[in-house]
Scaffold this motif. Structure first.
Motif, short mmCIF file in Angstrom:
data_model
loop_
_atom_site.label_atom_id
_atom_site.label_comp_id
_atom_site.label_asym_id
_atom_site.label_seq_id
_atom_site.Cartn_x
_atom_site.Cartn_y
_atom_site.Cartn_z
N TYR A 1 0.86 -1.21 0.00
CA TYR A 1 0.00 0.00 0.00
C TYR A 1 0.89 1.25 0.00
O TYR A 1 0.66 2.21 0.74
CB TYR A 1 -0.95 0.03 1.20
N SER B 1 -9.30 -6.36 6.88
CA SER B 1 -9.12 -5.70 8.19
C SER B 1 -10.45 -5.41 8.86
O SER B 1 -10.64 -5.70 10.06
CB SER B 1 -8.38 -4.37 8.02
N ARG C 1 -6.92 -11.78 6.25
CA ARG C 1 -6.09 -11.10 5.27
C ARG C 1 -6.03 -9.62 5.68
O ARG C 1 -6.97 -8.89 5.43
CB ARG C 1 -6.67 -11.27 3.87
N ILE D 1 -5.15 -2.79 5.43
CA ILE D 1 -5.13 -1.36 5.76
C ILE D 1 -4.86 -1.09 7.24
O ILE D 1 -4.13 -0.17 7.58
CB ILE D 1 -6.44 -0.71 5.30
N TYR E 1 -6.84 4.46 1.28
CA TYR E 1 -6.14 3.40 0.53
C TYR E 1 -5.50 4.00 -0.73
O TYR E 1 -4.37 3.72 -1.09
CB TYR E 1 -7.11 2.32 0.05
C1 LIG Z 1 -9.21 -10.18 -1.54
C2 LIG Z 1 -8.70 -9.17 -0.56
N1 LIG Z 1 -8.42 -9.57 0.69
C3 LIG Z 1 -7.96 -8.70 1.61
C4 LIG Z 1 -7.74 -7.38 1.30
C5 LIG Z 1 -7.23 -6.46 2.39
O1 LIG Z 1 -8.22 -5.52 2.69
P1 LIG Z 1 -7.90 -4.42 3.79
O2 LIG Z 1 -6.73 -3.62 3.27
O3 LIG Z 1 -9.16 -3.60 3.87
O4 LIG Z 1 -7.56 -5.15 5.06
C6 LIG Z 1 -8.02 -6.92 0.01
C7 LIG Z 1 -7.80 -5.46 -0.28
N2 LIG Z 1 -8.28 -5.04 -1.53
C8 LIG Z 1 -8.57 -3.76 -1.76
C9 LIG Z 1 -8.47 -2.69 -0.93
O5 LIG Z 1 -8.93 -1.62 -1.66
N3 LIG Z 1 -9.34 -2.01 -2.88
C10 LIG Z 1 -9.11 -3.31 -2.95
O6 LIG Z 1 -9.36 -4.06 -3.97
C11 LIG Z 1 -8.52 -7.83 -0.95
O7 LIG Z 1 -8.80 -7.45 -2.21
#
Ligand SMILES: Cc1ncc(COP(=O)(O)O)c(CNc2conc2O)c1O
Length: 372
Positions: free
Chosen positions: A43, A207, A222, A225, A356
């Motif tokens: 990120y 998150s 997973r 953020i 983000y």
């Molecule tokens: C499949 C998947 N898992 C986990 C996460 C982590 O999410 P978090 O950062 O909210 O914890 C993402 C983040 N994907 C994205 C975050 O912003 N746009 C996205 O596509 C994701 O696409």
């Protein structure tokens, strides 16, 4: 080119990342793993450095978006499980095997195409599949449980594939209204109930799910953020424990001058000094990811808010100062200064986006400096 011969830099606090992970690991139900989501160069924080800090904090694996991001971690020496979150081209499955990268499958067609490919291009290490279930994100994933079940049955007969995981992704885990989240969670549980057995990893959470939906099923989260110390909901939901923002963005004044009333500032002369004013110039612009829409936002100089006046240029911007400051005085664009704080959330609100995007669009020209 990373521009280190310029006072502008992002400072990443790796201790904050480690502690954000530690705090989450401590509150996870036992036997639940935390995979650190380090896609998009962590990120924007730096994938390798973030992954290292996350491991120290208790992470047991990583999520990336692309095969290449997974290869980057492997070539940096990480041996922990790595899950690619995006669909991989069948032509690249040799890389998945060679670099031992787990990956999502969302259709039986992909599996059949892969089987045909493997006939001509055998691999040595098993291909580790996480079956993705689309419970309402509408992005990738099996839509029907029948299709999911036939993929499981097919995988169970394969020697070149390991069925390592089944997962879904929530679209509204960061919202106060959990109606849709409940629907998705129910669909996921129904899908799991159709399966003859469960694989090593069952995971549903980002998150926001980990923070506000502890009832989510699964044995792995997973975590993205919040690891960077940012509230997944922006300001919509309270943090369940203090998240420590890891990134700050600083620079210095490179020129300070007193301009008389009526002086034009920046392209298009969109700002004209209404009276004699001290104006400072800061070497950061939209090519660094500090976008033109930031005009009118205020930066911190010696704990005082100074408005960006005139258009943000590609590489520089101008701010109105309360008084004269020497060239070289620190300017804080994100982070704390003399008791004041500019959050990435505030920048996101100015841009009418989410933090983000702010984090991910800091460009490669801005050097990342790490402190632990
Ligand atoms: C499949 C998947 N898992 C986990 C996460 C982590 O999410 P978090 O950062 O909210 O914890 C993402 C983040 N994907 C994205 C975050 O912003 N746009 C996205 O596509 C994701 O696409």
């Amino acid at each position: 080119v990373v521009s280190i011969h310029r006072p502008t830099k992002a400072i990443i606090d790796l201790k904050a990342i480690k502690e954000n992970v530690e705090n989450e690991v401590a509150r996870l139900p036992k036997a639940t793993d935390l995979f650190a989501v380090v896609k998009a160069n962590g990120y924007g924080h730096g994938a390798i450095e973030t992954a290292t800090a996350a491991l120290e904090g208790g992470a047991s694996g990583f999520c990336v978006a692309t095969v290449d991001e997974g290869i980057e971690l492997r070539e940096a020496g990480f041996s922990e499980p790595i899950l690619v979150l995006g669909i991989v081209s069948v032509a690249d499955i040799g890389l998945l095997s060679y670099y031992n990268l787990s990956f999502p499958v969302s259709t039986n067609e992909w599996l059949q195409e892969a089987a045909a490919f493997l006939q001509k291009n055998p691999v040595t290490n098993p291909l580790k599949v996480h079956l993705k279930v689309d419970t309402g994100m509408g992005r990738i994933g099996f839509i029907s449980n029948e299709e999911l079940l036939s993929a499981v049955k097919w995988l169970q007969e394969q020697s070149l594939f390991t069925w390592e995981g089944v997962f879904t992704h929530f679209a509204t885990a960061d919202q106060a209204d959990d109606t849709y989240w409940q629907e998705q969670n129910q669909r996921f549980q129904t899908a799991l109930a159709c399966l003859p057995e469960l694989p090593r990893y069952v995971h549903a959470g980002n998150s926001a799910t980990a923070l506000w939906h502890a009832e989510a099923v699964g044995n792995m989260v997973r975590y993205g953020i919040a690891m960077y110390g940012l509230n997944p909901s922006g300001t919509a939901l309270p943090e369940t424990y203090p998240l420590k923002p890891a990134l700050s963005l600083v620079s210095e004044l490179v020129q300070v001058k007193l301009l008389e009333k009526g002086a034009g500032i920046g392209y298009g002369e969109t700002y004209i000094t209404p009276q004699a004013e001290w104006i400072g110039t800061v070497p950061i612009g939209y090519a660094d990811g500090w976008l033109r829409k930031m005009q009118g936002f205020s930066l911190l100089v010696a704990g005082e808010y100074c408005e960006i006046v005139g258009r943000v240029c590609m590489d520089q911007l101008m701010i109105r100062l309360p008084r004269s400051f020497p060239a070289g005085t620190k300017v804080t664009l994100i982070g704390e200064d003399n008791g004041q704080c500019i959050t990435m959330q505030k920048v996101a609100e100015q841009l009418e986006t989410i933090h983000y995007e702010v984090a991910c669009t800091l460009s490669a020209r801005v050097p990342r400096e790490y402190k632990s």
